[in-house]
Design a protein around this motif. Structure first.
Motif, short mmCIF file in Angstrom:
data_model
loop_
_atom_site.label_atom_id
_atom_site.label_comp_id
_atom_site.label_asym_id
_atom_site.label_seq_id
_atom_site.Cartn_x
_atom_site.Cartn_y
_atom_site.Cartn_z
N CYS A 56 15.72 -14.82 23.42
CA CYS A 56 15.23 -14.27 24.69
C CYS A 56 13.71 -14.38 24.70
N PRO A 57 13.16 -15.15 25.62
CA PRO A 57 11.70 -15.28 25.67
C PRO A 57 11.01 -13.94 25.95
N LEU A 58 11.65 -13.09 26.71
CA LEU A 58 11.08 -11.78 26.99
C LEU A 58 10.90 -10.98 25.70
N THR A 59 11.92 -11.02 24.84
CA THR A 59 11.81 -10.33 23.55
C THR A 59 10.72 -10.98 22.69
N ASP A 60 10.66 -12.29 22.70
CA ASP A 60 9.64 -13.01 21.93
C ASP A 60 8.24 -12.54 22.34
N TRP A 61 7.98 -12.52 23.65
CA TRP A 61 6.67 -12.09 24.14
C TRP A 61 6.43 -10.62 23.83
N HIS A 62 7.46 -9.80 23.99
CA HIS A 62 7.34 -8.38 23.71
C HIS A 62 7.01 -8.14 22.24
N TRP A 63 7.68 -8.88 21.35
CA TRP A 63 7.42 -8.71 19.92
C TRP A 63 5.99 -9.13 19.57
N GLN A 64 5.43 -10.11 20.25
CA GLN A 64 4.04 -10.49 20.01
C GLN A 64 3.10 -9.33 20.34
N ILE A 65 3.42 -8.61 21.40
CA ILE A 65 2.62 -7.43 21.77
C ILE A 65 2.79 -6.34 20.71
N LYS A 66 4.02 -6.09 20.28
CA LYS A 66 4.27 -5.06 19.27
C LYS A 66 3.56 -5.41 17.95
N GLU A 67 3.50 -6.69 17.61
CA GLU A 67 2.78 -7.09 16.40
C GLU A 67 1.29 -6.81 16.53
N HIS A 68 0.73 -7.01 17.73
CA HIS A 68 -0.68 -6.64 17.96
C HIS A 68 -0.88 -5.15 17.80
N LEU A 69 0.16 -4.38 18.07
CA LEU A 69 0.09 -2.92 17.92
C LEU A 69 0.39 -2.47 16.49
N GLY A 70 0.66 -3.44 15.60
CA GLY A 70 0.85 -3.12 14.19
C GLY A 70 2.29 -2.98 13.73
N GLU A 71 3.25 -3.22 14.60
CA GLU A 71 4.65 -3.13 14.18
C GLU A 71 5.02 -4.39 13.41
N ILE A 72 5.80 -4.19 12.35
CA ILE A 72 6.23 -5.32 11.53
C ILE A 72 7.74 -5.25 11.33
N ASN A 73 8.28 -6.33 10.79
CA ASN A 73 9.71 -6.42 10.50
C ASN A 73 10.58 -6.10 11.72
N LEU A 74 10.21 -6.66 12.86
CA LEU A 74 10.97 -6.45 14.09
C LEU A 74 12.25 -7.26 14.04
N PRO A 75 13.36 -6.68 14.50
CA PRO A 75 14.62 -7.43 14.51
C PRO A 75 14.60 -8.52 15.58
N ASN A 76 15.56 -9.40 15.56
CA ASN A 76 15.64 -10.45 16.57
C ASN A 76 16.04 -9.92 17.93
N SER A 77 16.63 -8.74 17.97
CA SER A 77 17.22 -8.21 19.19
C SER A 77 16.49 -6.96 19.69
N PHE A 78 16.14 -6.98 20.96
CA PHE A 78 15.57 -5.81 21.62
C PHE A 78 16.57 -4.65 21.59
N ILE A 79 17.84 -4.97 21.81
CA ILE A 79 18.88 -3.94 21.84
C ILE A 79 19.01 -3.29 20.46
N LYS A 80 18.98 -4.08 19.41
CA LYS A 80 19.03 -3.54 18.04
C LYS A 80 17.83 -2.64 17.79
N TYR A 81 16.67 -3.09 18.19
CA TYR A 81 15.45 -2.32 17.98
C TYR A 81 15.58 -0.93 18.59
N TYR A 82 16.02 -0.87 19.85
CA TYR A 82 16.11 0.44 20.51
C TYR A 82 17.33 1.24 20.08
N ALA A 83 18.40 0.59 19.70
CA ALA A 83 19.56 1.32 19.16
C ALA A 83 19.15 2.01 17.85
N ASP A 84 18.43 1.30 17.01
CA ASP A 84 17.93 1.89 15.75
C ASP A 84 16.95 3.03 16.05
#
Length: 127
Positions: A56-84
């Protein structure tokens, strides 16, 4: 500024997921719903050829933003991220993918049925 982008991407992502799951309900949104489903499936399957199934390109772009905010080890799935995040647990990737795929398939079948096969007439009730 990245915090605002993160919030906007989260809201947009949730809106798309909600629309993918429930856009078939309202007759006025069914054609747009079908188009959004086709775009989503195209991303997952066609772009997935090059980037991995479910891309999902939206997730890809979103994860780039989260990495700028210092988040690491992001899962491949937005749904997994928020379920966790919502449960506080590490839910299995395969379980999340299965639930996502089944939910998407149900919404797609309903969309196709309602657009191409269901004919509304007078007092007919959907059975």
């Amino acid at each position: 500024m990245y915090y605002i982008y993160d919030l906007l991407f989260t809201l947009f992502h949730l809106l798309i997921i909600g629309f993918n799951l429930f856009g078939w309900i309202w007759q006025s949104s069914r054609k747009l719903h079908f188009i959004v489903l086709v775009i989503t499936a195209g991303s997952w399957l066609i772009l997935g050829i090059w980037y991995g199934l479910g891309y999902c390109p939206l997730t890809d772009w979103h994860w780039q933003i989260k990495e700028h905010l210092g988040e690491i080890n992001l899962p491949n799935s937005f749904i997994k991220y928020y379920a966790d995040k919502l449960t506080g647990k590490d839910i299995s990737d395969s379980f999340i993918d299965m639930i996502t795929g089944i939910s998407f398939a149900i919404a797609a079948v309903l969309s196709v049925y309602l657009i191409f096969f269901y004919k509304r007439s007078g007092n007919r009730v959907l059975k």
